[in-house]
Design a protein around this motif. Structure first.
Motif, PDB file in Angstrom:
ATOM      1  N   TYR A  68      28.626  71.244  56.800  1.00  0.00           N
ATOM      2  CA  TYR A  68      27.605  72.049  55.706  1.00  0.00           C
ATOM      3  C   TYR A  68      28.383  73.333  55.324  1.00  0.00           C
ATOM      4  CZ  TYR A  68      24.202  68.362  57.465  1.00  0.00           C
ATOM      5  OH  TYR A  68      23.399  67.330  57.622  1.00  0.00           O
ATOM      6  N   HIS A  69      28.307  73.369  54.126  1.00  0.00           N
ATOM      7  CA  HIS A  69      28.757  74.475  53.479  1.00  0.00           C
ATOM      8  C   HIS A  69      28.075  75.897  53.883  1.00  0.00           C
ATOM      9  CE1 HIS A  69      32.413  72.646  51.302  1.00  0.00           C
ATOM     10  NE2 HIS A  69      31.379  71.823  50.994  1.00  0.00           N
ATOM     11  N   ASP A  70      26.616  75.765  54.098  1.00  0.00           N
ATOM     12  CA  ASP A  70      26.001  76.819  54.214  1.00  0.00           C
ATOM     13  C   ASP A  70      26.360  77.478  55.512  1.00  0.00           C
ATOM     14  OD1 ASP A  70      24.484  76.282  52.214  1.00  0.00           O
ATOM     15  OD2 ASP A  70      22.680  75.355  53.304  1.00  0.00           O
ATOM     16  N   PHE A  71      26.974  76.943  56.637  1.00  0.00           N
ATOM     17  CA  PHE A  71      27.372  77.249  57.904  1.00  0.00           C
ATOM     18  C   PHE A  71      28.659  77.827  57.718  1.00  0.00           C
ATOM     19  CE2 PHE A  71      24.277  74.035  59.376  1.00  0.00           C
ATOM     20  CZ  PHE A  71      23.079  75.056  59.411  1.00  0.00           C
ATOM     21  N   ARG A  72      29.110  79.061  58.487  1.00  0.00           N
ATOM     22  CA  ARG A  72      30.572  79.666  58.520  1.00  0.00           C
ATOM     23  C   ARG A  72      30.518  80.041  60.141  1.00  0.00           C
ATOM     24  NH1 ARG A  72      32.492  83.073  54.923  1.00  0.00           N
ATOM     25  NH2 ARG A  72      31.125  82.555  53.046  1.00  0.00           N
ATOM     26  N   THR A  73      31.702  80.037  60.351  1.00  0.00           N
ATOM     27  CA  THR A  73      32.014  80.691  61.783  1.00  0.00           C
ATOM     28  C   THR A  73      32.593  82.136  61.771  1.00  0.00           C
ATOM     29  OG1 THR A  73      33.952  79.542  61.884  1.00  0.00           O
ATOM     30  CG2 THR A  73      32.174  78.543  62.819  1.00  0.00           C
ATOM     31  N   GLU A  74      32.837  82.566  60.600  1.00  0.00           N
ATOM     32  CA  GLU A  74      33.356  84.170  60.449  1.00  0.00           C
ATOM     33  C   GLU A  74      32.401  84.812  59.824  1.00  0.00           C
ATOM     34  OE1 GLU A  74      37.399  84.566  59.135  1.00  0.00           O
ATOM     35  OE2 GLU A  74      37.188  82.661  58.457  1.00  0.00           O
ATOM     36  N   ARG A  75      32.362  86.292  60.154  1.00  0.00           N
ATOM     37  CA  ARG A  75      31.317  87.138  59.477  1.00  0.00           C
ATOM     38  C   ARG A  75      31.719  87.037  57.794  1.00  0.00           C
ATOM     39  NH1 ARG A  75      28.187  90.958  61.072  1.00  0.00           N
ATOM     40  NH2 ARG A  75      29.053  90.852  63.175  1.00  0.00           N
ATOM     41  N   PRO A  76      30.876  86.952  57.152  1.00  0.00           N
ATOM     42  CA  PRO A  76      31.172  87.072  55.802  1.00  0.00           C
ATOM     43  C   PRO A  76      31.630  88.396  55.332  1.00  0.00           C
ATOM     44  CG  PRO A  76      28.737  86.488  56.047  1.00  0.00           C
ATOM     45  CD  PRO A  76      29.267  86.477  57.373  1.00  0.00           C
ATOM     46  N   GLY A  77      32.403  88.178  54.229  1.00  0.00           N
ATOM     47  CA  GLY A  77      32.943  89.373  53.538  1.00  0.00           C
ATOM     48  C   GLY A  77      31.809  90.047  52.660  1.00  0.00           C
ATOM     49  N   ARG A  78      32.066  91.138  52.373  1.00  0.00           N
ATOM     50  CA  ARG A  78      31.174  91.876  51.647  1.00  0.00           C
ATOM     51  C   ARG A  78      30.480  91.229  50.267  1.00  0.00           C
ATOM     52  NH1 ARG A  78      33.263  97.540  51.801  1.00  0.00           N
ATOM     53  NH2 ARG A  78      33.873  97.315  53.992  1.00  0.00           N
ATOM     54  N   LYS A  79      31.823  90.880  49.779  1.00  0.00           N
ATOM     55  CA  LYS A  79      31.688  89.909  48.490  1.00  0.00           C
ATOM     56  C   LYS A  79      32.298  88.717  48.567  1.00  0.00           C
ATOM     57  CE  LYS A  79      31.161  93.167  44.711  1.00  0.00           C
ATOM     58  NZ  LYS A  79      31.829  93.767  43.388  1.00  0.00           N
ATOM     59  N   ILE A  80      31.387  87.588  48.440  1.00  0.00           N
ATOM     60  CA  ILE A  80      31.758  86.190  48.537  1.00  0.00           C
ATOM     61  C   ILE A  80      32.278  86.010  46.991  1.00  0.00           C
ATOM     62  CG2 ILE A  80      31.073  83.902  48.916  1.00  0.00           C
ATOM     63  CD1 ILE A  80      29.109  84.983  50.832  1.00  0.00           C
ATOM     64  N   ILE A  81      33.561  85.362  46.822  1.00  0.00           N
ATOM     65  CA  ILE A  81      34.153  84.991  45.870  1.00  0.00           C
ATOM     66  C   ILE A  81      34.146  83.558  45.714  1.00  0.00           C
ATOM     67  CG2 ILE A  81      36.251  84.967  44.609  1.00  0.00           C
ATOM     68  CD1 ILE A  81      37.007  87.496  45.979  1.00  0.00           C
ATOM     69  N   ARG A  82      33.343  82.788  45.148  1.00  0.00           N
ATOM     70  CA  ARG A  82      33.420  81.326  44.706  1.00  0.00           C
ATOM     71  C   ARG A  82      34.388  80.781  43.617  1.00  0.00           C
ATOM     72  NH1 ARG A  82      28.081  83.027  46.630  1.00  0.00           N
ATOM     73  NH2 ARG A  82      27.786  82.091  48.674  1.00  0.00           N
ATOM     74  N   VAL A  83      35.305  79.949  43.899  1.00  0.00           N
ATOM     75  CA  VAL A  83      36.017  79.568  42.828  1.00  0.00           C
ATOM     76  C   VAL A  83      35.736  77.871  42.545  1.00  0.00           C
ATOM     77  CG1 VAL A  83      38.372  79.082  42.186  1.00  0.00           C
ATOM     78  CG2 VAL A  83      37.862  80.883  43.597  1.00  0.00           C
ATOM     79  N   CYS A  84      35.470  77.727  41.365  1.00  0.00           N
ATOM     80  CA  CYS A  84      35.179  76.346  40.975  1.00  0.00           C
ATOM     81  C   CYS A  84      36.399  75.341  41.154  1.00  0.00           C
ATOM     82  CB  CYS A  84      34.368  76.370  39.563  1.00  0.00           C
ATOM     83  SG  CYS A  84      34.078  74.392  39.253  1.00  0.00           S
ATOM     84  N   ARG A  85      36.043  74.398  41.811  1.00  0.00           N
ATOM     85  CA  ARG A  85      37.078  73.285  41.959  1.00  0.00           C
ATOM     86  C   ARG A  85      36.953  72.008  41.398  1.00  0.00           C
ATOM     87  NH1 ARG A  85      39.630  73.303  47.678  1.00  0.00           N
ATOM     88  NH2 ARG A  85      41.514  72.958  46.440  1.00  0.00           N
ATOM     89  N   ALA A  86      35.953  71.953  40.698  1.00  0.00           N
ATOM     90  CA  ALA A  86      35.295  70.837  40.107  1.00  0.00           C
ATOM     91  C   ALA A  86      36.455  70.243  38.679  1.00  0.00           C
ATOM     92  CB  ALA A  86      33.988  70.815  39.578  1.00  0.00           C
ATOM     93  N   GLU A  87      36.002  69.201  38.346  1.00  0.00           N
ATOM     94  CA  GLU A  87      36.845  68.523  37.137  1.00  0.00           C
ATOM     95  C   GLU A  87      37.445  69.436  35.865  1.00  0.00           C
ATOM     96  OE1 GLU A  87      36.942  64.607  34.657  1.00  0.00           O
ATOM     97  OE2 GLU A  87      36.217  64.445  36.668  1.00  0.00           O
ATOM     98  N   SER A  88      36.490  70.034  35.181  1.00  0.00           N
ATOM     99  CA  SER A  88      36.626  70.843  34.276  1.00  0.00           C
ATOM    100  C   SER A  88      37.434  72.024  34.337  1.00  0.00           C
ATOM    101  CB  SER A  88      35.367  71.357  33.589  1.00  0.00           C
ATOM    102  OG  SER A  88      35.486  71.991  32.359  1.00  0.00           O
ATOM    103  N   CYS A  89      37.124  72.672  35.455  1.00  0.00           N
ATOM    104  CA  CYS A  89      37.892  73.936  35.658  1.00  0.00           C
ATOM    105  C   CYS A  89      39.163  73.625  36.308  1.00  0.00           C
ATOM    106  CB  CYS A  89      37.014  74.945  36.854  1.00  0.00           C
ATOM    107  SG  CYS A  89      35.813  75.430  36.332  1.00  0.00           S
ATOM    108  N   GLN A  90      39.406  72.542  37.091  1.00  0.00           N
ATOM    109  CA  GLN A  90      40.797  71.927  37.282  1.00  0.00           C
ATOM    110  C   GLN A  90      41.689  71.660  36.068  1.00  0.00           C
ATOM    111  OE1 GLN A  90      42.068  71.258  40.511  1.00  0.00           O
ATOM    112  NE2 GLN A  90      40.356  71.388  41.775  1.00  0.00           N
ATOM    113  N   ALA A  91      40.943  71.013  35.093  1.00  0.00           N
ATOM    114  CA  ALA A  91      41.865  70.921  33.968  1.00  0.00           C
ATOM    115  C   ALA A  91      42.171  72.239  33.086  1.00  0.00           C
ATOM    116  CB  ALA A  91      41.165  69.888  33.037  1.00  0.00           C
ATOM    117  N   MET A  92      41.396  73.208  33.356  1.00  0.00           N
ATOM    118  CA  MET A  92      41.634  74.574  32.672  1.00  0.00           C
ATOM    119  C   MET A  92      42.491  75.597  33.553  1.00  0.00           C
ATOM    120  SD  MET A  92      40.682  73.456  29.874  1.00  0.00           S
ATOM    121  CE  MET A  92      40.660  75.380  28.939  1.00  0.00           C
ATOM    122  N   GLY A  93      43.033  75.211  34.477  1.00  0.00           N
ATOM    123  CA  GLY A  93      43.799  76.033  35.298  1.00  0.00           C
ATOM    124  C   GLY A  93      43.367  76.672  36.538  1.00  0.00           C
TER     125      GLY A  93
END
Ligand code: FES
Length: 165
Positions: A69-94
């Motif tokens: 489950y993506h909701d769970f992590r085993t490390e203390r989260p950083g102050r800012k979470i950077i989420r990078v889209c890895r879905a198709e449209s973004c993959q096609a655009m770099g």
């Protein structure tokens, strides 16, 4: 059980109390993991043996659920979470090159927190911003058409802020 919404320090006794209060309920493992995640902000690896023992599960079973489950992590989260889209449209655009750049800049991979604790990096699969691919979210801010240079400006230039679809 009181909720401190992710800011409580890891405390083995607190984990024991959470488990004791939920162990007899249906779906106890998920209830316990959500409760720990809410109280501590993540699932400390040190908590896994106690959770497994109390619920009569193996450590591997508990780790398996945490990692599924993506909701769970085993490390203390950083102050800012950077989420990078890895879905198709973004993959096609770099997005692949962008993700490589971000990993190098922060010195971490997806699912990790930078050494200084300032940033955590997570993959996401479509941010609903496909028309402005590649897209990322930094904290609560959505950014589109993000190049490696623009990422550096977003993260390291204090004057860059706000939403930019
Ligand atoms: S595919 Fe990246 S925002 Fe939709």
């Amino acid at each position: 059980m009181n909720s401190t919404n992710g800011n409580a320090a890891f405390d083995p006794q607190m984990i024991d109390e959470i488990v004791a209060g939920l162990a007899d309920k249906p779906g106890a493992l998920m209830l316990v993991l959500h409760a720990v995640n809410e109280r501590v902000g993540y699932i400390p690896v040190e908590a896994v043996p106690a959770i497994a023992r109390a619920l009569n599960l193996s450590r591997a079973e508990v780790h398996g659920v945490i990692s599924f489950y993506h909701d769970f992590r085993t490390e203390r989260p950083g102050r800012k979470i950077i989420r990078v889209c890895r879905a198709e449209s973004c993959q096609a655009m770099g997005a692949v090159a962008l993700a490589t750049h971000i990993k190098e800049r922060l010195g971490i991979d997806f699912g990790q927190t930078s050494a200084n604790g300032d940033f955590a990096l997570e993959p996401v699969y479509c941010l609903g911003n496909c028309a402005c691919s590649p897209a990322i979210v930094v904290g609560d801010d959505l950014y589109g058409r993000v190049t490696p240079d623009r990422f550096d400006q977003i993260l390291f230039s204090p004057s860059t802020s706000g939403r930019s679809r």
